[in-house]
Design a protein around this motif. Structure first.
Motif, short mmCIF file in Angstrom:
data_model
loop_
_atom_site.label_atom_id
_atom_site.label_comp_id
_atom_site.label_asym_id
_atom_site.label_seq_id
_atom_site.Cartn_x
_atom_site.Cartn_y
_atom_site.Cartn_z
N ILE A 196 47.85 53.88 44.11
CA ILE A 196 47.56 52.98 45.55
C ILE A 196 46.14 52.46 44.98
O ILE A 196 45.24 53.16 44.70
CB ILE A 196 47.41 53.69 46.50
N SER A 197 45.86 51.12 45.16
CA SER A 197 44.75 50.58 44.64
C SER A 197 44.50 49.30 45.52
O SER A 197 45.47 48.80 46.20
CB SER A 197 44.67 49.97 43.08
N VAL A 198 43.21 49.00 45.67
CA VAL A 198 42.93 47.85 46.51
C VAL A 198 41.86 46.99 45.83
O VAL A 198 41.17 47.59 44.94
CB VAL A 198 42.15 48.51 47.93
N ARG A 199 41.74 45.91 46.61
CA ARG A 199 40.78 44.99 45.64
C ARG A 199 40.15 43.83 46.75
O ARG A 199 40.86 43.41 47.50
CB ARG A 199 41.48 44.25 44.50
N GLU A 200 38.95 43.53 46.55
CA GLU A 200 38.37 42.49 47.47
C GLU A 200 38.71 41.11 46.42
O GLU A 200 38.27 41.06 45.44
CB GLU A 200 36.94 42.63 47.64
N VAL A 201 39.24 40.05 47.23
CA VAL A 201 39.54 38.82 46.45
C VAL A 201 38.90 37.71 47.23
O VAL A 201 39.70 37.08 48.20
CB VAL A 201 41.08 38.50 46.06
N GLY A 202 37.78 37.07 46.87
CA GLY A 202 37.14 36.28 47.78
C GLY A 202 36.96 36.75 48.86
O GLY A 202 36.41 37.87 49.49
N GLN A 203 37.60 35.97 49.83
CA GLN A 203 37.58 36.36 51.42
C GLN A 203 38.56 37.29 51.96
O GLN A 203 38.68 37.77 52.86
CB GLN A 203 37.48 35.27 52.45
N GLY A 204 39.55 37.53 51.04
CA GLY A 204 40.69 38.01 51.16
C GLY A 204 40.59 39.69 50.49
O GLY A 204 39.91 39.81 49.84
N ARG A 205 41.91 40.22 50.83
CA ARG A 205 42.06 41.60 50.06
C ARG A 205 43.61 41.77 49.64
O ARG A 205 44.29 41.30 50.28
CB ARG A 205 41.76 42.66 51.17
N SER A 206 43.55 42.51 48.54
CA SER A 206 45.01 42.89 48.38
C SER A 206 45.30 44.55 47.99
O SER A 206 44.06 45.20 47.89
CB SER A 206 45.14 42.11 46.86
N LEU A 207 46.40 44.97 48.12
CA LEU A 207 46.78 46.34 48.18
C LEU A 207 47.97 46.49 47.06
O LEU A 207 48.94 45.39 47.22
CB LEU A 207 47.15 46.85 49.32
N SER A 208 47.96 47.43 46.21
CA SER A 208 49.29 47.69 45.21
C SER A 208 49.69 49.12 45.42
O SER A 208 48.93 50.04 45.60
CB SER A 208 48.82 47.44 44.01
N ILE A 209 50.97 49.42 45.70
CA ILE A 209 51.44 50.49 45.85
C ILE A 209 52.53 50.68 44.47
O ILE A 209 53.55 49.96 44.70
CB ILE A 209 52.18 51.01 47.21
#
Length: 264
Positions: A196-209
């Motif tokens: 499980i990983s997360v990331r800040e992308v500009g003003q948005g966010r992403s999550l990978s499972i």
């Protein structure tokens, strides 16, 4: 977007039970390469509304979830930059694993590759089961807070049902963090496999499972007193609130010592 599965079924059920969520979901039941013995106009299945979802209506969504979804048969590569731009402007994006996800879905080198928390440098899928181990980042992140006590939270993650069918990925990208990793499986660089990983992308966010095995948490019933099922609901509630930048999930909060103050 995705295809019917146990993982999709339980996630869709959770989202439909949440009164704060307005869910729009599409399942891929027929691809353009499937044989058609009747004219298109006589089929009951509606065409996958690619243009409407990923172009004209994309700005109305808060979160987009690709659940074991391969975009290539539909053909929607021209829409992937729209998703990347929307994430950079505040959209939340989730990619859930499976045989048609991550590298298996052809995302390496696409616009989606640029917003995922992890690099897509490994095409393997492991069938070995793996426990779930919180990383130092995961110990303090709002997405992975299943219990308030840090020590009990770490034990809860270790006690959850193991995952199988795990997508191999590379390490986190800049502004990305791995919250949960495998204590037994390693990626091509010999590092623990990110789960499980997360990331800040500009003003948005992403999550990978990196697996489609989270449904097992809800399949245990009352065998563990319902702890795994409660963990499932708590995780996805946390994840959605973090993806939409709920103020309660800010990494820094300022709280007053009391509700009312005298002037001066």
């Amino acid at each position: 977007a995705g295809k019917p599965s146990w993982d999709e079924r339980f996630l869709r059920q959770h989202l439909k039970e949440n009164p704060n969520v307005d869910l729009i979901s599409f399942f891929i039941l027929r691809t353009p390469t499937d044989p058609a013995n009747v004219p298109e106009k006589e089929m009951s299945l509606i065409p996958f509304p690619v243009d409407k979802i990923f172009d004209t209506e994309l700005h109305t969504f808060d979160v987009v979830i690709f659940q074991n979804f391969d975009y290539r048969p539909y053909p929607m590569e021209r829409f992937l930059p729209n998703i990347r731009n929307a994430v950079e402007n505040g959209l939340g994006f989730v990619m859930i694993g499976g045989d048609q996800s991550f590298s298996g879905g052809g995302y390496q080198g696409t616009a989606i590759d640029g917003i995922l928390p992890v690099s897509l440098e490994d095409h393997q899928i492991s069938t070995a089961s793996s426990a779930l181990h919180l990383t130092p980042a995961g110990s303090n992140h709002p997405v992975t807070q299943l219990l308030r006590s840090p020590s009990l939270n770490a034990k809860q993650w270790q006690a959850l049902p193991k995952w199988s069918m795990i997508n191999h990925t590379g390490p986190p990208l800049p502004m990305g963090s791995t919250l949960v990793e495998s204590p037994t499986l390693a990626n091509a660089r010999g590092r623990p496999l990110p789960l499980i990983s997360v990331r800040e992308v500009g003003q948005g966010r992403s999550l990978s499972i990196a697996s489609d095995s989270m449904w097992k948490w809800r399949f245990t019933g009352s065998r563990d007193g319902g702890a795994a099922e409660r963990a499932y609901h708590r995780f996805w509630s946390n994840a959605l609130r973090w993806l939409v930048r709920d103020p309660a999930h800010s990494r820094i909060q300022v709280l007053p010592s009391k509700h009312k103050f005298e002037a001066g």
